[in-house]
Design a protein around this motif. Structure first.
Motif, PDB file in Angstrom:
ATOM      1  N   THR A 191      25.788  31.145 110.390  1.00  0.00           N
ATOM      2  CA  THR A 191      26.692  30.078 110.824  1.00  0.00           C
ATOM      3  C   THR A 191      27.588  29.571 109.695  1.00  0.00           C
ATOM      4  OG1 THR A 191      24.871  28.501 110.476  1.00  0.00           O
ATOM      5  CG2 THR A 191      25.221  29.291 112.713  1.00  0.00           C
ATOM      6  N   MET A 192      27.188  29.767 108.451  1.00  0.00           N
ATOM      7  CA  MET A 192      28.034  29.331 107.341  1.00  0.00           C
ATOM      8  C   MET A 192      29.229  30.250 107.123  1.00  0.00           C
ATOM      9  SD  MET A 192      27.186  26.456 106.163  1.00  0.00           S
ATOM     10  CE  MET A 192      28.287  26.514 104.767  1.00  0.00           C
ATOM     11  N   VAL A 193      29.230  31.409 107.772  1.00  0.00           N
ATOM     12  CA  VAL A 193      30.386  32.306 107.680  1.00  0.00           C
ATOM     13  C   VAL A 193      31.614  31.652 108.302  1.00  0.00           C
ATOM     14  CG1 VAL A 193      31.323  34.521 108.456  1.00  0.00           C
ATOM     15  CG2 VAL A 193      28.969  34.389 107.612  1.00  0.00           C
ATOM     16  N   VAL A 194      31.425  30.888 109.373  1.00  0.00           N
ATOM     17  CA  VAL A 194      32.557  30.302 110.100  1.00  0.00           C
ATOM     18  C   VAL A 194      33.370  29.352 109.217  1.00  0.00           C
ATOM     19  CG1 VAL A 194      33.226  28.906 112.096  1.00  0.00           C
ATOM     20  CG2 VAL A 194      31.386  30.574 112.306  1.00  0.00           C
ATOM     21  N   PRO A 195      32.776  28.338 108.593  1.00  0.00           N
ATOM     22  CA  PRO A 195      33.603  27.471 107.735  1.00  0.00           C
ATOM     23  C   PRO A 195      34.184  28.192 106.529  1.00  0.00           C
ATOM     24  CG  PRO A 195      31.269  26.898 107.536  1.00  0.00           C
ATOM     25  CD  PRO A 195      31.388  27.825 108.691  1.00  0.00           C
ATOM     26  N   CYS A 196      33.459  29.167 105.992  1.00  0.00           N
ATOM     27  CA  CYS A 196      33.987  29.898 104.842  1.00  0.00           C
ATOM     28  C   CYS A 196      35.250  30.673 105.193  1.00  0.00           C
ATOM     29  CB  CYS A 196      32.922  30.848 104.288  1.00  0.00           C
ATOM     30  SG  CYS A 196      31.558  30.007 103.431  1.00  0.00           S
ATOM     31  N   VAL A 197      35.369  31.079 106.450  1.00  0.00           N
ATOM     32  CA  VAL A 197      36.538  31.842 106.899  1.00  0.00           C
ATOM     33  C   VAL A 197      37.652  30.920 107.387  1.00  0.00           C
ATOM     34  CG1 VAL A 197      37.361  33.480 108.645  1.00  0.00           C
ATOM     35  CG2 VAL A 197      35.196  33.898 107.466  1.00  0.00           C
ATOM     36  N   CYS A 198      37.302  29.873 108.117  1.00  0.00           N
ATOM     37  CA  CYS A 198      38.301  29.068 108.829  1.00  0.00           C
ATOM     38  C   CYS A 198      38.881  27.912 108.017  1.00  0.00           C
ATOM     39  CB  CYS A 198      37.690  28.487 110.106  1.00  0.00           C
ATOM     40  SG  CYS A 198      37.264  29.725 111.356  1.00  0.00           S
ATOM     41  N   MET A 199      38.109  27.329 107.142  1.00  0.00           N
ATOM     42  CA  MET A 199      38.539  26.075 106.532  1.00  0.00           C
ATOM     43  C   MET A 199      39.408  26.307 105.302  1.00  0.00           C
ATOM     44  SD  MET A 199      35.162  23.651 106.980  1.00  0.00           S
ATOM     45  CE  MET A 199      36.121  22.135 106.980  1.00  0.00           C
ATOM     46  N   ARG A 200      40.448  25.500 105.210  1.00  0.00           N
ATOM     47  CA  ARG A 200      41.322  25.555 104.043  1.00  0.00           C
ATOM     48  C   ARG A 200      41.889  24.162 103.786  1.00  0.00           C
ATOM     49  NH1 ARG A 200      46.756  28.777 106.155  1.00  0.00           N
ATOM     50  NH2 ARG A 200      47.566  27.121 107.514  1.00  0.00           N
ATOM     51  N   VAL A 201      42.172  23.889 102.524  1.00  0.00           N
ATOM     52  CA  VAL A 201      42.691  22.586 102.125  1.00  0.00           C
ATOM     53  C   VAL A 201      44.178  22.533 102.432  1.00  0.00           C
ATOM     54  CG1 VAL A 201      43.056  21.019 100.193  1.00  0.00           C
ATOM     55  CG2 VAL A 201      40.936  22.332 100.343  1.00  0.00           C
ATOM     56  N   ARG A 202      44.596  21.476 103.113  1.00  0.00           N
ATOM     57  CA  ARG A 202      46.009  21.316 103.454  1.00  0.00           C
ATOM     58  C   ARG A 202      46.786  20.655 102.325  1.00  0.00           C
ATOM     59  NH1 ARG A 202      48.288  16.774 105.405  1.00  0.00           N
ATOM     60  NH2 ARG A 202      50.429  16.962 106.163  1.00  0.00           N
ATOM     61  N   VAL A 203      46.237  19.623 101.739  1.00  0.00           N
ATOM     62  CA  VAL A 203      46.925  18.895 100.675  1.00  0.00           C
ATOM     63  C   VAL A 203      45.881  18.284  99.764  1.00  0.00           C
ATOM     64  CG1 VAL A 203      47.042  16.732 101.981  1.00  0.00           C
ATOM     65  CG2 VAL A 203      48.705  17.171 100.171  1.00  0.00           C
ATOM     66  N   LEU A 204      46.194  18.202  98.494  1.00  0.00           N
ATOM     67  CA  LEU A 204      45.308  17.593  97.503  1.00  0.00           C
ATOM     68  C   LEU A 204      46.037  16.457  96.805  1.00  0.00           C
ATOM     69  CD1 LEU A 204      43.809  20.790  95.844  1.00  0.00           C
ATOM     70  CD2 LEU A 204      42.572  19.178  97.289  1.00  0.00           C
ATOM     71  N   PRO A 205      45.308  15.481  96.261  1.00  0.00           N
ATOM     72  CA  PRO A 205      45.976  14.440  95.467  1.00  0.00           C
ATOM     73  C   PRO A 205      46.703  15.038  94.276  1.00  0.00           C
ATOM     74  CG  PRO A 205      43.722  13.803  95.998  1.00  0.00           C
ATOM     75  CD  PRO A 205      43.863  15.238  96.403  1.00  0.00           C
ATOM     76  N   ALA A 206      47.755  14.352  93.824  1.00  0.00           N
ATOM     77  CA  ALA A 206      48.538  14.855  92.697  1.00  0.00           C
ATOM     78  C   ALA A 206      47.709  14.923  91.422  1.00  0.00           C
ATOM     79  CB  ALA A 206      49.764  13.968  92.469  1.00  0.00           C
ATOM     80  N   LYS A 207      46.712  14.056  91.323  1.00  0.00           N
ATOM     81  CA  LYS A 207      45.821  14.089  90.168  1.00  0.00           C
ATOM     82  C   LYS A 207      44.398  13.844  90.648  1.00  0.00           C
ATOM     83  CE  LYS A 207      46.522   9.175  89.146  1.00  0.00           C
ATOM     84  NZ  LYS A 207      46.908   8.187  88.113  1.00  0.00           N
ATOM     85  N   SER A 208      43.451  14.326  89.878  1.00  0.00           N
ATOM     86  CA  SER A 208      42.050  14.167  90.249  1.00  0.00           C
ATOM     87  C   SER A 208      41.691  12.683  90.290  1.00  0.00           C
ATOM     88  CB  SER A 208      41.142  14.888  89.244  1.00  0.00           C
ATOM     89  OG  SER A 208      41.385  16.272  89.266  1.00  0.00           O
ATOM     90  N   ARG A 209      40.981  12.308  91.328  1.00  0.00           N
ATOM     91  CA  ARG A 209      40.623  10.906  91.484  1.00  0.00           C
ATOM     92  C   ARG A 209      39.443  10.564  90.576  1.00  0.00           C
ATOM     93  NH1 ARG A 209      35.947  10.279  94.364  1.00  0.00           N
ATOM     94  NH2 ARG A 209      35.326  11.952  95.765  1.00  0.00           N
ATOM     95  N   SER A 210      39.265   9.282  90.370  1.00  0.00           N
ATOM     96  CA  SER A 210      38.107   8.818  89.622  1.00  0.00           C
ATOM     97  C   SER A 210      36.881   8.868  90.514  1.00  0.00           C
ATOM     98  CB  SER A 210      38.345   7.384  89.129  1.00  0.00           C
ATOM     99  OG  SER A 210      38.567   6.519  90.225  1.00  0.00           O
ATOM    100  N   LEU A 211      35.732   8.841  89.892  1.00  0.00           N
ATOM    101  CA  LEU A 211      34.484   8.914  90.638  1.00  0.00           C
ATOM    102  C   LEU A 211      34.256   7.657  91.455  1.00  0.00           C
ATOM    103  CD1 LEU A 211      31.944  10.611  91.168  1.00  0.00           C
ATOM    104  CD2 LEU A 211      30.888   9.495  89.196  1.00  0.00           C
ATOM    105  N   LEU A 212      34.756   6.516  90.972  1.00  0.00           N
ATOM    106  CA  LEU A 212      34.549   5.240  91.652  1.00  0.00           C
ATOM    107  C   LEU A 212      35.879   4.540  91.896  1.00  0.00           C
ATOM    108  CD1 LEU A 212      31.526   3.842  89.587  1.00  0.00           C
ATOM    109  CD2 LEU A 212      31.430   4.943  91.838  1.00  0.00           C
TER     110      LEU A 212
END
Length: 488
Positions: free
Chosen positions: A269-290
């Motif tokens: 069942t983990m094959v499905v997300p590994c094939v289908c899921m992709r990131v559409r947009v990411l923040p311009a910079k890495s966010r802080s942990l908090l």
């Protein structure tokens, strides 16, 4: 437009600012390629001090739009912009790829919360067969640590997800789940089970949980509640499938191979997300942990505290209802193992239907009644005296408690409409605190069971849920009418 074009022609160079972008393209297209290029460059240079820098600054700082320039056959520059996650109007809110993310999220939660929801079957088996010398409280620590790590590790994976390592998280989480399940099949003592099931599988589920929810907020806006609800239904399906497979295969092929079969189901069942899921947009910079400023929002702090107490009491029936039915002779052994499947099957609808209403009524207005009813149902376990009664009670509890998995992310998304780029951070730190409630809740319940019996256990669970409802009501009041509803 004709009047404006004539006015621009008369004004000549005395009024350059009134020349629009569309008019520049039209004028350029009517001239020779060389003059077109020179005219375009001249217009760009002339207008740059007035419009271009200000517009680019707005794009870079506010919307985080990435521009890709392409050159066509006439030498003109075309600009393509990727949509910003902060702009709700640019979010697709549907479409093939958006719903494929929901499908992938369904299977991620199928193999994260679905595994957590299965532990009641393991608890009953460990108490009666594999670990009879261990107390119910000590055995419950296995499931509690597993659920704690799901939420706590999930909080730490947010920055990794933001850095663009979503696929690496999928692969790592998938490996840890399958590896932990296979190692569990070899376990014969308490400490071995603790390492394999609590820590290894718990870390694996934590690598999958928060990214599976955070990615949906970049594909949906007005339908976010329904999308998260459908994905969260995967946790209930996992809680139905895994206990049934475990119960039916256990007497036929034994604990070791039954556990391995579950591992192969996870792998497939983990094959499905590994094939289908992709990131559409990411923040311009890495966010802080908090994002500590979020705790200055009273509604956010109160809902975190509310779900902390809610999760302390939520899992009493999940962990102890099967043992309760067997010890009180409410059902036979065969039906007792299906009680968890009954509860998780109705929880499928409890994750979808409340979220559909939450898109229109507001998530607070839906989760508070569900929390109150769950508290009442938890206490009603005291009066159950036959198999029909406990089956009906399990079904109702599964439905109304289902909102505890699907609605907290929806609430945080609603509270973060002006800070959509911080949704991952706020989800992570919220779950990190709630995880402490999950960690200590069922062991405290186990200690109460050892000392005072089942009646005190159900009262404890109900009181925690009542306290949760009160805090969520306070959060709803402090937040007022703003953001509680989505205009559709």
């Amino acid at each position: 437009m004709e009047h404006q074009r004539a006015g621009n022609a008369d004004a000549g160079s005395h009024n350059p600012v009134q020349t629009t972008y569309d008019e520049k393209i039209e004028v350029s297209a009517q001239t020779s390629p060389l003059s077109s290029q020179k005219s375009h460059e001249s217009l760009a240079i002339r207008d740059a001090p007035i419009e271009e820098p200000q517009e680019k600054a707005h794009v870079t700082q506010d919307d985080r739009i990435t521009e890709e320039k392409e050159t066509d056959s006439e030498g003109l520059k075309k600009v393509k912009s990727k949509h910003s996650v902060r702009d709700a109007g640019s979010i697709p809110d549907g479409g093939l790829w958006a719903w494929l993310q929901v499908l992938g999220g369904f299977f991620l939660l199928f193999n994260s919360w679905g595994i957590i929801n299965t532990f009641g079957s393991y608890q009953a088996y460990y108490e009666t067969t594999l670990l009879p010398s261990s107390s119910p409280s000590s055995i419950s620590w296995i499931g509690s640590i597993q659920a704690f790590l799901l939420l706590e590790v999930g909080a730490l994976t947010g920055p990794i997800y933001d850095a663009g390592y979503f696929r690496e998280l999928l692969l790592f989480g998938s490996f840890m789940l399958v590896f932990g399940q296979m190692m569990l099949s070899l376990c014969t003592s308490y400490w071995q089970v603790l390492l394999a099931q609590a820590f290894c599988i718990g870390i694996g589920t934590g690598a999958l949980f928060v990214p599976s929810v955070a990615i949906l907020s970049t594909y949906f806006s007005t339908k976010i509640g329904m999308a998260i609800g459908i994905a969260a239904a995967g946790s209930s399906f996992g809680g139905v499938i895994y206990p049934i497979v475990f119960h039916n295969l256990l007497p036929q092929i034994g604990f070791a191979w039954t556990t391995r079969v579950l591992g192969f189901i996870i792998l497939a069942t983990m094959v499905v997300p590994c094939v289908c899921m992709r990131v559409r947009v990411l923040p311009a910079k890495s966010r802080s942990l908090l994002d500590l400023q979020a705790f200055c929002i009273p509604a956010y702090s109160l809902q975190v505290l509310g779900f902390f107490f809610g999760f302390m009491g939520l899992y009493m029936p999940f962990f102890y209802a099967q043992v309760y039915a067997l010890e009180r002779h409410l059902t036979n052994e065969n039906l007792a193992f299906y009680l968890l499947a009954i509860m998780n099957s109705t929880s499928v609808f409890g994750r979808i239907i409340p979220n559909v209403f939450a898109d229109r009524l507001g998530p607070f207005n839906v989760v508070i009644p569900c929390c109150l009813i769950s508290g009442v149902l938890c206490i009603i376990y005291i009066g159950v005296s036959n198999s029909a009664g406990i089956c009906v009670l399990m079904a109702f509890y599964g439905f109304f408690s289902g909102s505890f998995v699907s609605l907290p992310p929806t609430i945080i998304v609603r509270l973060s409409q002006d800070k959509r780029d911080k949704i991952g951070t706020r989800l992570g730190q919220s779950f990190a605190i709630v995880a402490l409630g999950v960690l200590i809740g069922t062991p405290i319940g186990g200690a109460i069971l050892d000392h005072s019996g089942f009646d005190a256990l159900w009262i404890f669970g109900g009181c925690m849920l009542f306290g949760s409802a009160a805090l969520l009501l306070a959060a709803r009041i402090t937040f007022g009418g703003v953001g509680l509803r989505v205009k559709v």
